[in-house]
Design an enzyme around this catalytic site. Structure first.
Site, mmCIF file in Angstrom:
data_model
loop_
_atom_site.group_PDB
_atom_site.id
_atom_site.type_symbol
_atom_site.label_atom_id
_atom_site.label_comp_id
_atom_site.label_asym_id
_atom_site.label_seq_id
_atom_site.Cartn_x
_atom_site.Cartn_y
_atom_site.Cartn_z
ATOM 1 N N GLU A 280 0.825 -1.221 0.000
ATOM 2 C CA GLU A 280 0.000 0.000 0.000
ATOM 3 C C GLU A 280 0.856 1.266 0.000
ATOM 4 O O GLU A 280 0.377 2.358 0.341
ATOM 5 C CB GLU A 280 -0.957 0.023 1.215
ATOM 6 C CG GLU A 280 -1.870 -1.168 1.358
ATOM 7 C CD GLU A 280 -2.910 -1.325 0.248
ATOM 8 O OE1 GLU A 280 -2.919 -0.491 -0.677
ATOM 9 O OE2 GLU A 280 -3.676 -2.297 0.302
ATOM 10 N N HIS B 73 -2.548 2.115 8.300
ATOM 11 C CA HIS B 73 -3.666 1.365 7.721
ATOM 12 C C HIS B 73 -3.865 0.096 8.535
ATOM 13 O O HIS B 73 -2.895 -0.598 8.872
ATOM 14 C CB HIS B 73 -3.366 0.996 6.264
ATOM 15 C CG HIS B 73 -4.282 -0.042 5.705
ATOM 16 N ND1 HIS B 73 -5.641 0.153 5.575
ATOM 17 C CD2 HIS B 73 -4.044 -1.299 5.261
ATOM 18 C CE1 HIS B 73 -6.183 -0.935 5.062
ATOM 19 N NE2 HIS B 73 -5.247 -1.835 4.867
ATOM 20 N N HIS C 105 -7.265 -2.994 9.889
ATOM 21 C CA HIS C 105 -8.535 -3.649 9.576
ATOM 22 C C HIS C 105 -9.421 -3.731 10.828
ATOM 23 O O HIS C 105 -9.615 -4.824 11.366
ATOM 24 C CB HIS C 105 -8.262 -5.059 9.031
ATOM 25 C CG HIS C 105 -7.380 -5.111 7.825
ATOM 26 N ND1 HIS C 105 -6.730 -6.271 7.403
ATOM 27 C CD2 HIS C 105 -7.027 -4.153 6.926
ATOM 28 C CE1 HIS C 105 -6.029 -6.015 6.295
ATOM 29 N NE2 HIS C 105 -6.179 -4.740 6.005
ATOM 30 N N GLU D 137 -16.611 11.802 22.834
ATOM 31 C CA GLU D 137 -15.240 12.018 22.358
ATOM 32 C C GLU D 137 -15.113 12.142 20.837
ATOM 33 O O GLU D 137 -14.200 12.789 20.332
ATOM 34 C CB GLU D 137 -14.426 10.783 22.739
ATOM 35 C CG GLU D 137 -13.281 11.013 23.650
ATOM 36 C CD GLU D 137 -12.653 9.669 23.948
ATOM 37 O OE1 GLU D 137 -13.400 8.728 24.312
ATOM 38 O OE2 GLU D 137 -11.436 9.567 23.795
ATOM 39 N N HIS E 243 -12.867 -3.536 3.990
ATOM 40 C CA HIS E 243 -11.417 -3.742 4.082
ATOM 41 C C HIS E 243 -10.812 -3.131 5.353
ATOM 42 O O HIS E 243 -10.194 -3.824 6.146
ATOM 43 C CB HIS E 243 -10.743 -3.169 2.822
ATOM 44 C CG HIS E 243 -9.263 -3.360 2.782
ATOM 45 N ND1 HIS E 243 -8.543 -3.486 1.628
ATOM 46 C CD2 HIS E 243 -8.343 -3.434 3.767
ATOM 47 C CE1 HIS E 243 -7.269 -3.653 1.899
ATOM 48 N NE2 HIS E 243 -7.117 -3.618 3.200
#
Ligand code: 2HA
Ligand code: ZN
Length: 282
Positions: free
Chosen positions: A118, A141, A143, A171, A212
């Protein structure tokens, strides 16, 4: 690079802790997830003994805007579970080459590894975030389970997601007043998903990849991790509400959101501040 010194640097230590933290939360199974951390010449110079380049690796797009910049980056295919025990194998320090079409590996990836698949999304995000925030450092990144689940059951639009996540806890609007960016489902690892993500990063610091995961950007490891943590906590509360029958009898109202923002001196995305209530018939 003086290898022994750099491995003990605060930057590699932070990377080890954060990747382990992401794994421990269950957000980076197997080889899931990737992190890039921009470092300055000053920060790494104390570890540099020569200008030695270990290897040069091509990249499939033009990153010349970042020419000369250094990034500590997780390797493609490696397991976040293991980075803490093998940082010199599972992460690497790269410098973007002058022409922007390759990177020089300065440290790490010591069994022949390469930067994350990525990497286009990371570098394109760094470029666009640096335009709006000169302190931009980290792209992360992962999941996160509950947020991914929501991408199946809710319409894929930014207002719906942002408002629900804001209303799940006081929050949320404080931590991500701009809301959550959402792109369509796209194939991971491509320049296309990188371009779509980076475009959203002009206005957001977190962008959901439906079915994803999520991309987060920020000035430090803690801030970026905290951003994702807060989004996923909101998604967990939403999931728990659904498990309890899904009916809200009361909520954080739009007026409450505005008050929160005022109290913290923030300007939330005005497009998301009014809309549908979570309480039926309201
Ligand atoms: O690095 O998470 O999106 C593995 C991934 C790809
Ligand atoms: Zn992924």
């Amino acid at each position: 690079m003086t290898q022994e010194k750099f491995i003990n640097s605060t930057y590699v230590q932070q990377m080890c802790k954060i990747t382990r933290g992401l794994y421990d939360h269950g957000w980076d199974e197997r080889n899931g997830g990737n992190v890039s951390y921009r470092l300055t010449e000053d920060e790494i110079s104390q570890y540099a003994d020569t200008d030695k380049v270990l290897r040069n690796v091509p990249i499939a797009f033009d990153a010349s805007e970042l020419a000369g910049q250094y990034f500590l980056v997780t390797a493609t295919g490696r397991y976040f579970k293991n980075v803490i025990d093998n940082p010199e194998r599972d992460t690497g320090l790269v410098q973007i080459a002058k022409d922007g079409h390759s990177v020089d590996i300065r440290w790490g990836y010591n069994d022949g590894a390469q930067p994350t698949s990525e990497f286009p999304s990371h570098l394109m995000t760094h470029i666009n975030r640096l335009h709006v925030d000169s302190n931009q450092r980290v792209v992360m990144h992962c999941h996160p389970t509950n947020l991914i689940a929501m991408s199946f059951t809710l319409p894929l639009d930014e207002k719906t997601f942002s408002r629900i996540l804001w209303k799940m806890q006081a929050e949320s609007v404080v931590v991500f007043p701009e809301g959550l960016g959402v792109i369509p489902y796209m194939t991971p690892g491509t320049n296309d998903i990188g371009e779509a993500t980076a475009e959203k990063m002009k206005n957001f610091r977190a962008v959901m990849w439906p079915h994803h995961g999520v991309f987060g950007a920020g000035d430090s490891m803690d801030e970026t991790f905290g951003l994702i943590e807060t989004i996923e906590k909101a998604a967990l509360i939403y999931t728990t509400i659904q498990a309890q029958g899904g009916v809200c009898l009361q909520e954080i109202t739009d007026d409450d959101l505005a008050d929160l923002a005022k109290n913290f001196g923030l300007t939330p995305n005005p497009k998301f501040l009014t809309g549908k209530s979570l309480v039926e018939n309201k």
